[in-house]
Design an enzyme around this catalytic site. Structure first.
Site, short mmCIF file in Angstrom:
data_model
loop_
_atom_site.label_atom_id
_atom_site.label_comp_id
_atom_site.label_asym_id
_atom_site.label_seq_id
_atom_site.Cartn_x
_atom_site.Cartn_y
_atom_site.Cartn_z
N GLY A 73 5.78 9.09 -10.77
CA GLY A 73 5.60 7.95 -10.24
C GLY A 73 5.16 8.36 -9.04
O GLY A 73 4.48 6.75 -7.87
N THR A 74 5.56 9.29 -7.79
CA THR A 74 5.20 9.55 -6.93
C THR A 74 3.41 9.10 -6.27
O THR A 74 2.69 9.21 -6.88
CB THR A 74 4.80 11.35 -6.37
OG1 THR A 74 6.18 11.70 -7.35
CG2 THR A 74 4.95 11.89 -4.79
N THR A 75 3.69 8.84 -4.82
CA THR A 75 2.28 8.34 -4.48
C THR A 75 1.79 9.14 -3.58
O THR A 75 2.90 9.98 -2.81
CB THR A 75 2.23 7.17 -4.00
OG1 THR A 75 3.22 7.01 -3.07
CG2 THR A 75 2.43 5.97 -5.26
N HIS A 87 5.08 -3.01 3.02
CA HIS A 87 6.29 -2.15 2.51
C HIS A 87 7.39 -1.90 3.78
O HIS A 87 6.95 -1.86 4.92
CB HIS A 87 6.06 -0.22 1.54
CG HIS A 87 5.27 -0.45 -0.17
ND1 HIS A 87 3.80 -1.03 0.27
CD2 HIS A 87 5.74 -0.84 -0.60
CE1 HIS A 87 3.51 -0.61 -1.06
NE2 HIS A 87 4.78 -0.99 -1.60
N ALA A 139 18.85 11.47 -5.82
CA ALA A 139 19.69 10.72 -4.63
C ALA A 139 18.36 9.65 -3.51
O ALA A 139 19.22 9.67 -3.04
CB ALA A 139 20.33 11.53 -3.76
N LYS A 156 8.18 4.08 4.38
CA LYS A 156 7.25 4.69 3.10
C LYS A 156 6.53 5.31 4.01
O LYS A 156 5.94 5.02 5.16
CB LYS A 156 6.61 3.21 2.80
CG LYS A 156 5.72 4.14 2.15
CD LYS A 156 4.86 2.22 0.88
CE LYS A 156 4.34 2.75 0.43
NZ LYS A 156 3.98 4.11 -1.27
N1 NDP Z 1 5.37 4.55 -8.61
C1 NDP Z 1 5.62 3.54 -8.79
O1 NDP Z 1 6.16 2.52 -9.83
C2 NDP Z 1 6.46 3.62 -7.22
C3 NDP Z 1 6.73 4.69 -6.54
N2 NDP Z 1 7.36 4.86 -5.85
C4 NDP Z 1 7.18 6.26 -5.05
O2 NDP Z 1 8.15 6.60 -5.29
C5 NDP Z 1 8.31 8.34 -4.25
C6 NDP Z 1 9.84 7.89 -4.12
O3 NDP Z 1 10.10 6.85 -3.37
P1 NDP Z 1 11.56 6.64 -2.94
O4 NDP Z 1 12.62 7.04 -3.32
O5 NDP Z 1 11.49 5.54 -2.26
O6 NDP Z 1 11.68 8.07 -1.38
P2 NDP Z 1 12.81 8.80 -1.33
O7 NDP Z 1 12.38 9.06 -0.32
O8 NDP Z 1 14.53 7.48 -1.09
O9 NDP Z 1 13.52 9.83 -2.69
C7 NDP Z 1 12.60 10.23 -2.49
C8 NDP Z 1 13.81 11.92 -2.68
O10 NDP Z 1 13.05 13.00 -3.44
C9 NDP Z 1 13.39 13.93 -3.05
N3 NDP Z 1 13.26 15.28 -2.98
C10 NDP Z 1 11.94 16.20 -1.80
N4 NDP Z 1 11.45 17.56 -2.44
C11 NDP Z 1 12.34 17.36 -3.45
C12 NDP Z 1 12.23 18.28 -3.69
N5 NDP Z 1 11.86 19.56 -4.26
N6 NDP Z 1 13.33 18.55 -5.04
C13 NDP Z 1 13.84 18.06 -5.67
N7 NDP Z 1 13.96 16.68 -4.91
C14 NDP Z 1 13.34 16.41 -3.67
C15 NDP Z 1 14.12 13.62 -1.59
O11 NDP Z 1 15.05 13.89 -0.47
P3 NDP Z 1 14.90 14.57 0.84
O12 NDP Z 1 15.83 12.99 1.32
O13 NDP Z 1 16.00 15.47 0.86
O14 NDP Z 1 13.89 15.14 1.33
C16 NDP Z 1 14.48 12.37 -1.34
O15 NDP Z 1 15.91 11.93 -2.46
C17 NDP Z 1 7.18 8.12 -2.89
O16 NDP Z 1 5.95 8.73 -3.40
C18 NDP Z 1 6.67 6.32 -3.73
O17 NDP Z 1 5.55 5.41 -3.61
C19 NDP Z 1 8.47 4.50 -5.30
C20 NDP Z 1 8.48 3.27 -5.93
C21 NDP Z 1 7.58 2.72 -7.32
O1 LIG Z 2 7.43 3.65 -1.40
C1 LIG Z 2 7.23 2.76 -1.91
O2 LIG Z 2 8.22 2.39 -2.43
C2 LIG Z 2 7.05 2.07 -3.18
N1 LIG Z 2 5.93 2.94 -3.52
C3 LIG Z 2 4.78 2.76 -4.53
C4 LIG Z 2 3.21 2.70 -3.67
O3 LIG Z 2 3.12 3.13 -3.19
O4 LIG Z 2 2.94 1.64 -4.16
C5 LIG Z 2 5.07 1.46 -5.50
C6 LIG Z 2 5.55 0.31 -4.78
O5 LIG Z 2 4.77 -0.37 -4.91
C7 LIG Z 2 6.88 0.55 -3.98
#
Ligand code: NDP
Ligand SMILES: O=C(O)C1=N[C@H](C(=O)O)C[C@H](O)C1
Length: 269
Positions: free
Chosen positions: A100-102, A158, A12, A162
């Protein structure tokens, strides 16, 4: 071959919903489970409806173990603590884990490497084609331009939500620049400047992070010499580019032996 069954964890979230939409538009893949953390208000809701696709057969659950047991792979853009746990579950289930998490610590990375003995993990700070091509160009430029002549600075911006800095992408680009220079990034990186810093150390790689608004991700690598500056940049306009890259990575990883792979492996760059 049957469609690849994928679990979207953090379903979500901003990336979670983009992933659900990307799987929907990809032949050969389908979402078999959607996971959120216990207590999330998304639990029990239909993931197709949350993603704006209309009702699907999948409701959001908080039981990753049951989900991984019936899947071929996991798409994970969550938070470091959860991703380390999911890597362990993916290893137990011997499936693909697209990570993809960072914002990982050194200890987190060691645990992910351990999980990659049994899981096929594709991990990258940025899953887009454009950024991974940019990393190749940055490595070439850093190799061609001597440290005594050109200083390297990496600037990222960003959205206001973030939580980690520098971004995973900035660090990936820093690693590429360091590889081009034949040095480790660790020990040569300058992540913060404040107050009387003294002059710049020759060969260091500087980082600067901006946060605001809804920016999906902007990155520039600046090579600054005497009398000229080269800037290599990438501007993400839509999170769909990261999500499409992640689904491509999952399909590429299916059937490959366990190990830790990068997007450069997936894209052949
Ligand atoms: N590698 C890439 O290309 C990219 C990487 N990213 C990275 O992806 C990550 C997420 O970004 P983003 O989508 O913007 O963040 P969000 O906060 O929108 O999404 C993260 C989701 O993970 C959920 N979550 C947290 N803990 C758990 C758990 N234990 N079990 C299941 N779900 C969980 C959160 O829930 P809740 O909010 O309820 O805590 C939330 O819904 C970041 O680290 C970001 O930097 C992002 C874009 C591109
Ligand atoms: O948190 C984001 O949104 C993003 N995170 C990734 C990062 O830490 O580089 C990738 C992208 O830039 C979006």
């Amino acid at each position: 071959m049957s469609d690849m069954g994928l679990v979207v964890v953090g379903a979500a979230g901003r990336m979670g919903l983009a992933l659900v939409r990307a799987v929907h538009e990809t032949a050969g893949a389908r979402v078999v489970a959607a996971i959120e953390r216990p207590g999330s208000e998304a639990i029990g809701k239909n993931i197709g409806e949350l993603a704006g696709l209309g009702p699907s057969g999948v409701k959001v659950s908080d039981d990753p173990l049951a989900a991984f047991a019936k899947a071929d792979g996991v798409l994970d853009f969550t938070v470091p603590a959860a991703s380390v746990e999911f890597a362990g579950y993916a290893a137990q289930a011997r499936i693909v884990h697209v990570l993809g998490t960072t914002g990982f610590s050194a200890d987190d990375n060691a645990r992910i490497e351990a999980a990659a003995r049994h899981a096929t993990i594709v991990k990258s700070g940025n899953m887009s084609l454009g950024v991974n091509l940019l990393a190749v160009l940055v490595e070439q430029a850093a190799r061609a331009l001597a440290a005594g002549d050109f200083d390297i600075e990496i600037l990222e911006m960003h959205h206001r939500h973030k939580v980690d800095a520098p971004s995973g992408t900035a660090l990936l680009l820093g690693e590429a620049a360091a590889a081009g220079r034949g040095i480790p990034l660790s020990g040569n990186d300058v992540r913060v400047r404040d107050g009387h810093t003294g002059p710049r150390d020759t060969g260091s790689i500087g980082f600067a992070s901006l946060r605001g608004g809804s920016v999906p991700g902007d990155h520039s690598v600046i090579l600054a010499g005497n009398g000229e500056t080269i800037t290599l940049s990438h501007h993400a306009q839509d999170r769909a580019i990261f999500a499409r890259g992640a689904v491509k990575a999952a399909l590429w990883a299916r059937g490959r032996k366990p190990g830790l792979y990068s997007m450069r492996d997936v894209l052949g760059l």
